[in-house]
Design an enzyme around this catalytic site. Structure first.
Site, PDB file in Angstrom:
ATOM      1  N   ASP A 180       0.809  -1.223   0.000  1.00  0.00           N
ATOM      2  CA  ASP A 180       0.000   0.000   0.000  1.00  0.00           C
ATOM      3  C   ASP A 180       0.845   1.277   0.000  1.00  0.00           C
ATOM      4  O   ASP A 180       0.555   2.226  -0.732  1.00  0.00           O
ATOM      5  CB  ASP A 180      -0.943   0.006   1.213  1.00  0.00           C
ATOM      6  CG  ASP A 180      -1.769  -1.267   1.286  1.00  0.00           C
ATOM      7  OD1 ASP A 180      -2.044  -1.854   0.227  1.00  0.00           O
ATOM      8  OD2 ASP A 180      -2.114  -1.678   2.404  1.00  0.00           O
ATOM      9  N   GLU A 191      -8.948  -2.551   3.811  1.00  0.00           N
ATOM     10  CA  GLU A 191      -8.597  -2.285   5.216  1.00  0.00           C
ATOM     11  C   GLU A 191      -9.756  -1.589   5.912  1.00  0.00           C
ATOM     12  O   GLU A 191     -10.061  -1.877   7.069  1.00  0.00           O
ATOM     13  CB  GLU A 191      -7.353  -1.381   5.298  1.00  0.00           C
ATOM     14  CG  GLU A 191      -6.061  -2.159   5.433  1.00  0.00           C
ATOM     15  CD  GLU A 191      -4.825  -1.275   5.599  1.00  0.00           C
ATOM     16  OE1 GLU A 191      -3.716  -1.821   5.497  1.00  0.00           O
ATOM     17  OE2 GLU A 191      -4.946  -0.041   5.808  1.00  0.00           O
TER      18      GLU A 191
END
Ligand SMILES: NC(=O)c1ccc[n+]([C@@H]2O[C@H](COP(=O)([O-])OP(=O)(O)OC[C@H]3O[C@@H](n4cnc5c(N)ncnc54)[C@H](O)[C@@H]3O)[C@@H](O)[C@H]2O)c1
Ligand SMILES: Nc1ncnc2c1ncn2[C@@H]1O[C@H](COP(=O)(O)O)[C@@H](O)[C@H]1O
Ligand SMILES: O=P(O)(O)OP(=O)(O)O
Ligand SMILES: [Mg+2]
Length: 275
Positions: A52, A166
């Site tokens: 990420d 997430e």
């Protein structure tokens, strides 16, 4: 599709399929417009060596390069921050992300171990023993402190790496890695992030890597999927509107419901969403 699934997908704004090129452009434009509107010229982001921050870091650098070209203003800068807790097991991945792919204008390194350990010691003296898990959240918050200190000094904004896979599970530390000014990856799931990295020419070892928060000393490099009890493949399928096993869907929805508080500002007396 389950009713709750439909609601979650709408809330998190996930697309069933994406055009990676269009997504890169849209997200760079978002950061570009944000900087122009606010007058800020610096972006700050911790680079861990994971998927990420590799993606958000490269998008941040592309944004800054575009603004420098358009304005001829060299004050536009992206600062990548290495934030190890002592020695980091995958340090070489973090440096490969920085040197071979992100190519940031500037790299800073702050070891968060002394500050984290000092805080844990002070809390122990004050009578609050700190578990290894809770210490992990302190590490994430120390990283937030460092990034905001740099942003404050350079007149910059902190970039967060939160994305839909997430956000749906609330798998981040509240006001730790969850604390940021802009989240350019919002709405993407894990495999869509991977598609963007492939398009941008990232080294495969960075996007094929097992995602880890790596916050617990008792369980170094613990895969997120082990802590979550559900695989990213299943989370991504769920977010793209596909059928997943009822075990996986129940797990995801359980995380989503329990972590609702992380996706809101602090609860005030007139708020009703939490009731
Ligand atoms: N992948 C990552 O980036 C990453 C990073 C750190 C932690 N993690 C994981 O994320 C989680 C973080 O741990 P956590 O969620 O226990 O800690 P957290 O600090 O993020 O959230 C817990 C805190 O939120 C508050 N809270 C709890 N329930 C609430 C409610 N109903 N309403 C309002 N406030 C409430 C309390 O202050 C509580 O201490 C763990 O699962 C950890 O493994 C993942
Ligand atoms: N070791 C690290 N160095 C720099 N930045 C880090 C480090 N670990 C985490 N970060 C930042 O926090 C987010 C969240 O990481 P997760 O793996 O999702 O917990 C990461 O993207 C970095 O920006
Ligand atoms: O946030 P990152 O960069 O550490 O990625 P991952 O969540 O895949 O570890
Ligand atoms: Mg990580």
């Amino acid at each position: 599709m389950r009713k709750y699934q439909e609601e979650i997908i709408k809330t998190l704004q996930v697309k069933p399929r994406i055009d990676p090129q269009e997504e890169v452009q849209r997200r760079v434009k978002f950061m570009h417009d944000f900087l122009q509107k606010t007058g800020m010229k610096v972006l700050v982001l911790g680079i861990s060596g994971g998927q990420d921050s590799t993606l958000a870091g490269r998008l941040a650098q592309l944004t800054i390069e575009q603004l420098r070209k358009e304005t001829n203003d060299d004050a536009y800068k992206f600062i990548a921050v290495r934030l190890p807790y002592g020695e980091q097991a995958d340090e070489s991945d973090a440096m490969a992300a920085i040197n071979d792919f992100i190519k940031p204008d500037r790299v800073m390194r702050v070891n968060i171990k002394p500050a984290t350990d000092a805080m844990v010691d002070s809390l122990t003296v004050a009578g609050s023993q700190i578990s290894d898990f809770n210490k992990g959240n302190i590490k994430a918050r120390e990283r937030m402190i460092v990034q905001y200190a740099i942003a404050g000094q350079f007149g910059g904004a902190v970039v967060g790496t939160d994305h839909a896979a997430e956000a749906v599970t609330g798998f981040y530390t509240k006001f730790g890695d969850g604390g940021a000014d802009i989240t350019p990856l919002a709405g993407l799931d894990k495999r869509q992030g991977k598609q963007l990295l492939k398009l941008l020419g990232a080294p495969a070892k960075l996007y094929d890597k097992t995602p880890t928060a790596d916050l617990e000393e008792d369980k170094p490099m613990r895969p997120d999927e082990e802590a979550l009890g559900v695989r990213y493949e299943e989370i991504d399928d769920y977010l793209e509107g596909r059928d997943v096993s009822s075990t996986a869907a129940d797990k995801i929805e359980g995380w989503y419901t329990r972590t609702q508080h992380k996706r809101h500002l602090p609860i005030a007396p007139l708020d009703t969403w939490w009731k």
